[in-house]
Design an enzyme around this catalytic site. Structure first.
Site, PDB file in Angstrom:
ATOM      1  N   LYS A   1      -5.091 -20.757   3.341  1.00  0.00           N
ATOM      2  CA  LYS A   1      -5.218 -21.976   3.649  1.00  0.00           C
ATOM      3  C   LYS A   1      -6.109 -22.668   1.914  1.00  0.00           C
ATOM      4  CE  LYS A   1      -9.255 -23.651   6.226  1.00  0.00           C
ATOM      5  NZ  LYS A   1     -10.402 -22.259   7.079  1.00  0.00           N
TER       6      LYS A   1
ATOM      7  N   GLY B   1      -5.592 -17.250   5.510  1.00  0.00           N
ATOM      8  CA  GLY B   1      -6.568 -17.611   4.991  1.00  0.00           C
ATOM      9  C   GLY B   1      -7.099 -17.667   3.372  1.00  0.00           C
TER      10      GLY B   1
ATOM     11  N   TYR C   1       3.534  -3.288  17.943  1.00  0.00           N
ATOM     12  CA  TYR C   1       4.261  -3.251  16.835  1.00  0.00           C
ATOM     13  C   TYR C   1       4.571  -5.147  17.416  1.00  0.00           C
ATOM     14  CZ  TYR C   1       8.379  -3.953  14.019  1.00  0.00           C
ATOM     15  OH  TYR C   1       8.871  -4.774  12.616  1.00  0.00           O
TER      16      TYR C   1
ATOM     17  N   LEU D   1       5.274  -9.743   4.731  1.00  0.00           N
ATOM     18  CA  LEU D   1       6.182  -8.266   4.794  1.00  0.00           C
ATOM     19  C   LEU D   1       5.455  -7.338   5.375  1.00  0.00           C
ATOM     20  CD1 LEU D   1       7.798 -10.726   4.001  1.00  0.00           C
ATOM     21  CD2 LEU D   1       9.635  -9.126   3.160  1.00  0.00           C
TER      22      LEU D   1
ATOM     23  N   ASN E   1       0.518  -1.146   0.182  1.00  0.00           N
ATOM     24  CA  ASN E   1      -0.037   0.033   0.054  1.00  0.00           C
ATOM     25  C   ASN E   1       0.808   1.462  -0.178  1.00  0.00           C
ATOM     26  OD1 ASN E   1       1.084  -0.273   2.730  1.00  0.00           O
ATOM     27  ND2 ASN E   1      -1.168   0.096   3.347  1.00  0.00           N
TER      28      ASN E   1
ATOM     29  N   LYS F   1      -3.613  -3.424  13.670  1.00  0.00           N
ATOM     30  CA  LYS F   1      -4.715  -3.946  12.266  1.00  0.00           C
ATOM     31  C   LYS F   1      -4.064  -4.507  11.217  1.00  0.00           C
ATOM     32  CE  LYS F   1      -8.831  -0.683  12.655  1.00  0.00           C
ATOM     33  NZ  LYS F   1      -9.505   0.242  11.414  1.00  0.00           N
TER      34      LYS F   1
ATOM     35  N   VAL G   1      -3.725  -4.943   2.958  1.00  0.00           N
ATOM     36  CA  VAL G   1      -3.500  -6.269   3.077  1.00  0.00           C
ATOM     37  C   VAL G   1      -4.258  -6.324   4.677  1.00  0.00           C
ATOM     38  CG1 VAL G   1      -1.097  -7.501   3.836  1.00  0.00           C
ATOM     39  CG2 VAL G   1      -1.178  -5.944   5.350  1.00  0.00           C
TER      40      VAL G   1
HETATM   41  P1  NAD Z   1       9.508  -1.050   5.266  1.00  0.00           P
HETATM   42  O1  NAD Z   1       8.613  -0.170   6.454  1.00  0.00           O
HETATM   43  O2  NAD Z   1      10.619  -1.522   4.748  1.00  0.00           O
HETATM   44  O3  NAD Z   1       8.568  -2.143   4.536  1.00  0.00           O
HETATM   45  C1  NAD Z   1       7.081  -2.841   4.909  1.00  0.00           C
HETATM   46  C2  NAD Z   1       6.834  -2.460   3.936  1.00  0.00           C
HETATM   47  O4  NAD Z   1       4.960  -2.959   3.713  1.00  0.00           O
HETATM   48  C3  NAD Z   1       6.147  -1.314   3.254  1.00  0.00           C
HETATM   49  O5  NAD Z   1       6.922  -1.112   1.480  1.00  0.00           O
HETATM   50  C4  NAD Z   1       4.900  -1.204   3.654  1.00  0.00           C
HETATM   51  O6  NAD Z   1       4.589  -0.100   2.842  1.00  0.00           O
HETATM   52  C5  NAD Z   1       4.201  -2.402   3.710  1.00  0.00           C
HETATM   53  N1  NAD Z   1       2.850  -2.151   3.974  1.00  0.00           N
HETATM   54  C6  NAD Z   1       2.977  -1.280   5.456  1.00  0.00           C
HETATM   55  N2  NAD Z   1       1.184  -1.853   6.377  1.00  0.00           N
HETATM   56  C7  NAD Z   1       1.277  -1.971   4.548  1.00  0.00           C
HETATM   57  C8  NAD Z   1      -0.198  -2.823   4.761  1.00  0.00           C
HETATM   58  N3  NAD Z   1      -0.900  -2.852   5.445  1.00  0.00           N
HETATM   59  N4  NAD Z   1      -0.982  -3.389   3.249  1.00  0.00           N
HETATM   60  C9  NAD Z   1       0.036  -3.250   2.413  1.00  0.00           C
HETATM   61  N5  NAD Z   1       1.179  -3.130   2.446  1.00  0.00           N
HETATM   62  C10 NAD Z   1       1.807  -2.220   3.575  1.00  0.00           C
HETATM   63  O7  NAD Z   1       9.861  -2.052   6.329  1.00  0.00           O
HETATM   64  P2  NAD Z   1      10.596  -3.811   6.232  1.00  0.00           P
HETATM   65  O8  NAD Z   1      12.100  -3.469   7.008  1.00  0.00           O
HETATM   66  O9  NAD Z   1      11.349  -3.479   4.713  1.00  0.00           O
HETATM   67  O10 NAD Z   1      10.646  -4.512   7.175  1.00  0.00           O
HETATM   68  C11 NAD Z   1       9.938  -5.713   6.858  1.00  0.00           C
HETATM   69  C12 NAD Z   1       9.174  -6.902   6.862  1.00  0.00           C
HETATM   70  O11 NAD Z   1      10.244  -7.425   8.297  1.00  0.00           O
HETATM   71  C13 NAD Z   1       8.034  -6.115   7.679  1.00  0.00           C
HETATM   72  O12 NAD Z   1       6.527  -7.069   8.484  1.00  0.00           O
HETATM   73  C14 NAD Z   1       8.972  -5.584   9.666  1.00  0.00           C
HETATM   74  O13 NAD Z   1       8.114  -5.825  11.048  1.00  0.00           O
HETATM   75  C15 NAD Z   1       9.982  -7.127   9.556  1.00  0.00           C
HETATM   76  N6  NAD Z   1      10.972  -6.931  10.628  1.00  0.00           N
HETATM   77  C16 NAD Z   1      11.750  -5.735   9.699  1.00  0.00           C
HETATM   78  C17 NAD Z   1      12.938  -5.509  10.658  1.00  0.00           C
HETATM   79  C18 NAD Z   1      14.131  -4.752  10.370  1.00  0.00           C
HETATM   80  O14 NAD Z   1      15.731  -4.212  10.846  1.00  0.00           O
HETATM   81  N7  NAD Z   1      14.346  -4.180   8.756  1.00  0.00           N
HETATM   82  C19 NAD Z   1      13.001  -6.354  11.720  1.00  0.00           C
HETATM   83  C20 NAD Z   1      12.305  -7.570  11.892  1.00  0.00           C
HETATM   84  C21 NAD Z   1      11.662  -6.986  11.053  1.00  0.00           C
END
Ligand code: NAD
Ligand code: UDP
Length: 316
Positions: A104, A101, A144, A72, A33, A90, A58
């Site tokens: 599945k 879902g 978070y 992710l 998004n 959310k 999502v």
């Molecule tokens: P990021 O913010 O660069 O990427 C997250 C992506 O999800 C973005 O492109 C964002 O636009 C998209 N997004 C957010 N909400 C959304 C929604 N409701 N619907 C659709 N898309 C949505 O962060 P990242 O560092 O690339 O992290 C990716 C994943 O890895 C995340 O789930 C994060 O929690 C997890 N993670 C990252 C780290 C890190 O150090 N980078 C550590 C632990 C976990």
């Protein structure tokens, strides 16, 4: 060739994952998004006919025939996930329900990008997967941390109740090219500040620690985890056990950029974890995986990325 859905595909990690999956000959759908993701991250992939881009949130259901899902989608930087905490919960919870879902229905294998934040401000060090964590359920970071904890619960429930093929990885602090220059995370902040000769902002006394993993190592771990058989679902820590204080990181970045920036100290945000370091024994044993990129080597590539970004767009 598998058809693979990557939610959060335009984000920092998602964009690297999409590239790697395409390079390995798969068909890839990026769903995003664009809350924190950037089109710039996926523009280089657009000329690949096996890459599709979907703008979608999502928190609403999405239907597609795929073999695998990497979930992710979720803002990862404290500044961004605290901007709209209800939306963050959310995204984690409804996003997990919608993607589970889908998995599945189409019998896809699904991997959850969980986090070291499920351990909170840990009382066990280094953190092993059997540690249940020390999380404030009503603090600034809880949208978070708790959102990700519920996602893990949902993954386990769908697996136990509906036999969905799940994989859970707990990612520790990851950095590299394609991080948003203003996402507020420590590596991007320090590098951007150093390159522009601005003050380097250390929160607290800089003695808190983090373990920094280069993004290529993480993507390798994600692929290895997805490739495991049904007998291993995780959760498994994916991180680099090298542990550094935030002050050490600041000094390294100043040294490597040759910057004249000064270090300034600002208040430590509430519930900021004091220490973090993964125990990766399980990943070594089950995935034959361990990180290869040292901090200096990864920082060098990340600094080069931000230098280029600033050169291309001075308004950044
Ligand atoms: P990021 O913010 O660069 O990427 C997250 C992506 O999800 C973005 O492109 C964002 O636009 C998209 N997004 C957010 N909400 C959304 C929604 N409701 N619907 C659709 N898309 C949505 O962060 P990242 O560092 O690339 O992290 C990716 C994943 O890895 C995340 O789930 C994060 O929690 C997890 N993670 C990252 C780290 C890190 O150090 N980078 C550590 C632990 C976990
Ligand atoms: N931090 C800092 N200066 C900054 C940004 C972050 O000192 O400009 C600190 C932050 O307080 C935390 C650590 O660096 O102790 C890592 O912060 P980040 O937001 O990157 O990730 P997380 O806290 O989620 O591990």
């Amino acid at each position: 060739m598998s058809r693979i859905l990557v939610t959060g595909g335009a984000g920092f990690i998602g964009s690297h994952l999409c590239k790697r999956l395409l390079d390995e000959g798969n068909e890839v759908i990026s769903l995003d998004n664009y809350f924190t993701g950037q089109k710039r991250n996926i523009v280089p992939l657009l000329n690949n006919p096996y890459f599709e881009v979907v703008r979608h949130d999502v928190t609403s259901p999405y239907f597609v025939e795929v073999d695998q899902i990497f979930n992710l989608a979720c803002p990862a930087s404290p500044v961004h996930y605290q901007y709209n905490p209800i939306k963050t919960v959310k995204t984690s919870v409804m996003g997990a329900i919608n993607m589970l879902g889908l998995a599945k229905r189409v019998r896809a294998k699904i991997l959850q990008a969980s986090t070291s934040e499920v351990y909170g401000d840990p009382l066990v060090h280094p953190q092993t997967e059997d540690y249940w964590g020390h999380v404030n359920p009503i603090g600034l970071r809880s949208c978070y941390d708790e959102g990700k904890r519920v996602s893990e619960t949902l993954f386990m429930n769908y697996h136990q109740q509906n036999e969905v093929k799940i994989k859970i990885i707990r990612i520790f602090n990851t950095y590299g090219p394609n991080m948003h220059p203003h996402d507020g995370r420590v590596v991007s902040n320090f590098i951007m500040q150093a390159l522009r000769g601005q003050d380097i902002t250390i929160y607290g006394d800089g003695q808190q620690t983090r373990s920094f993993q280069y993004v290529d190592d993480l993507v390798e771990g994600m692929l290895k985890m997805m490739a495991t058989g049904d007998d291993f679902i995780g959760p498994v820590n994916i991180g680099n056990p090298g542990e550094f204080t935030i002050l050490e990181l600041a000094e390294k970045v100043i040294g490597m950029t040759g910057s004249k920036s000064k270090i300034v100290y600002q208040p430590l945000p509430a519930d900021d974890p004091m220490q973090r370091k993964p125990d990766i024994t399980l990943a070594k044993e089950k995935l034959g995986w361990e990180p290869k990129v040292h901090l200096e080597e990864g920082l060098k590539k990340t600094i080069a990325y931000f230098e280029n970004l600033i050169r291309e767009d001075k308004s950044i």
